[in-house]
Design an enzyme around this catalytic site. Structure first.
Site: not given
Ligand code: ARG
Length: 460
Positions: A157, A278, A284, A291
């Protein structure tokens, strides 16, 4: 556009219609297989005396020239020149050797031809994918080996559950990819069947030799039923299904890499070469490859549903709908190949943050089960022990104390059977060590699993 048909037509085809039905923009990928299949077919026609030796030689020679030119990049396949790759090849052959090119299509149809091209293409790609899977497994294995001994939280979980060896976590993926490889190996057998010789749907009245063509092209078997051979695409669907499962595995892994490289987890650092920055936030560093592997899973699932839907209500045998099988197939192959390659490279180059992983197992109650097991070994039922340990956890939470910092006197106040030794048992290290059941996370078991994984890769 030169066509392979037209005799019975009074009018020319509508221009938009012509574009609409054309598949050359994508089936040009199959040019090599179309040529190799045609060469084998021509040789068989010659061998069976359906065409003369001289005709066969001219056709084979012409086809070989086109193959060489295509491979050397000397010939460009221009989409508006033909309706599909089969017409394109025949047109080119006619340019080279004249009217005798027309004899190549004896005892053959584009229907068995496309099924052949696709099977030849997919056989090669499935082998490539198996090798890429093997490379990925090697990367996982060497990382598991290199980082043997590092302890990290195990989750259910997404809550801390029980401590694990980091290597155990990575080896879990090793075995997922092993099953993916097994699925690919298994479905390969069903692709490896020659459909050529089925002609349009009914077979042919010419005395062909299908076994000969199969051996020329390296097929293990020939199709039993001509109607089935030209009209089914289950070999592609099977590949797309196995690919969907494989992408699901890659996606879960990608998701973990994304999470683990966040500031909150900080378990790993991905190499700069697999991240981007970024345009607005200079600090970043984004885990893009992970992804996108996760994101591209969507198109692979879509490709499966796409083709299942195309096929679901088609009466036998060939229908033009089936031309729609190619783009989902090609897209799946390239998505899989790129994703597998990048995933291996990402694993090979990433840094593991041992300190952070191990620190995360402290004060997280992930050894509470050890306490319960301890009391069970002293004679309590598991339910009684579970309830009692729940109370201890509550006590810790209320008093803001990590479980492993409780004094023996505190533990004894909950149950008289707690002895000094429990303080050792509560440490993540010993919690890991006690999970010594086959397939468990103890060092010895993980070492065993690494050993058998190596044997799997070596094909023992
Ligand atoms: N381009 C077609 C396809 O990909 C080849 C088979 C065409 N057959 C036909 N009868 N129109 O499915």
């Amino acid at each position: 556009m030169k066509k392979l048909w037209g005799g019975r037509f009074k009018k020319n085809i509508n221009e938009e219609m012509e574009k609409f039905i054309s598949s050359l923009s994508f089936d040009k990928k199959l040019v090599k297989y179309d040529l190799l299949g045609s060469i084998a077919h021509a040789q068989m026609l010659g061998k069976c005396k359906i065409i003369t030796k001289e005709e066969k030689n001219r056709i084979v020679e012409g086809l070989k020239q086109i193959l060489k030119e295509a491979q050397d990049g000397k010939v460009k396949i221009i989409t508006r020149e033909a309706e599909d790759i089969h017409s394109w090849v025949e047109n080119k052959l006619k340019e080279k050797i004249g009217a005798v090119a027309g004899k190549l299509h004896i005892a053959r149809s584009r229907n068995d031809q496309i099924a052949l091209d696709e099977r030849m293409y997919l056989k090669e790609e499935v082998l490539k994918i198996q090798n890429l899977l093997k490379d990925l497994q090697k990367s996982l294995l060497s990382s598991a080996q290199k980082h043997l001994g590092i302890i990290m939280p195990g989750y259910t979980h997404l809550q801390h559950a029980q401590p694990l060896l980091f290597s155990h976590h990575f080896m879990a993926y090793f075995y997922m990819f092993e099953r993916d490889k097994g699925r690919m190996q298994d479905l390969y057998k069903r692709i490896d069947v020659l459909p050529l010789g089925s002609a349009a749907l009914a077979g042919t009245s010419f005395p062909i030799d299908r076994e000969f063509v199969a051996s020329q092209l390296g097929f293990s078997g020939i199709s039993e039923n001509s109607l089935d051979a030209v009209s089914d695409r289950d070999f592609i669907l099977e590949f797309l299904s196995a690919s969907a499962i494989l992408m699901m595995h890659l996606s879960r892994f990608g998701e973990e890499l994304v999470l683990w490289s966040s500031k909150e987890f900080n378990f790993i650092e991905l190499d700069d070469s697999f991240c981007t920055g970024s345009s607005i936030m200079p600090q970043k560093k984004n885990p893009d490859a992970a992804e996108l592997i996760r994101g591209k899973t969507g198109r692979v699932y879509g490709n499966l549903i796409n083709l299942l839907t195309v096929m679901k209500a088609l009466p036998l045998a060939y229908n033009h709908d089936m031309q729609e099988d190619k783009e989902p197939l090609f897209d799946t192959v390239s998505t899989l190949e790129n994703s597998l390659f990048l995933m291996s490279k990402m694993i090979e180059t990433m840094r593991i943050n041992k300190e952070k992983m191990e620190k995360s197992t402290k004060g997280d109650f992930s050894t509470a089960t050890e306490l319960a097991d301890y009391l069970v070994k002293k004679g309590l039922s598991f339910r009684e022990a579970h309830k009692l340990i729940g109370k201890i956890v509550l006590y810790c939470l209320e008093n803001k104390k990590p479980l492993e910092d409780l004094a023996i006197s505190e533990l004894k106040s909950f149950h008289k059977d707690f002895k000094e030794e429990i303080l050792e048992i509560l440490k993540p290290q010993s919690a890991v060590e006690t999970k010594d059941s086959f397939g468990g996370t103890s060092l010895k078991r993980v070492e065993e699993s690494i050993k058998s994984a190596k044997e799997i890769l070596e094909g023992k």
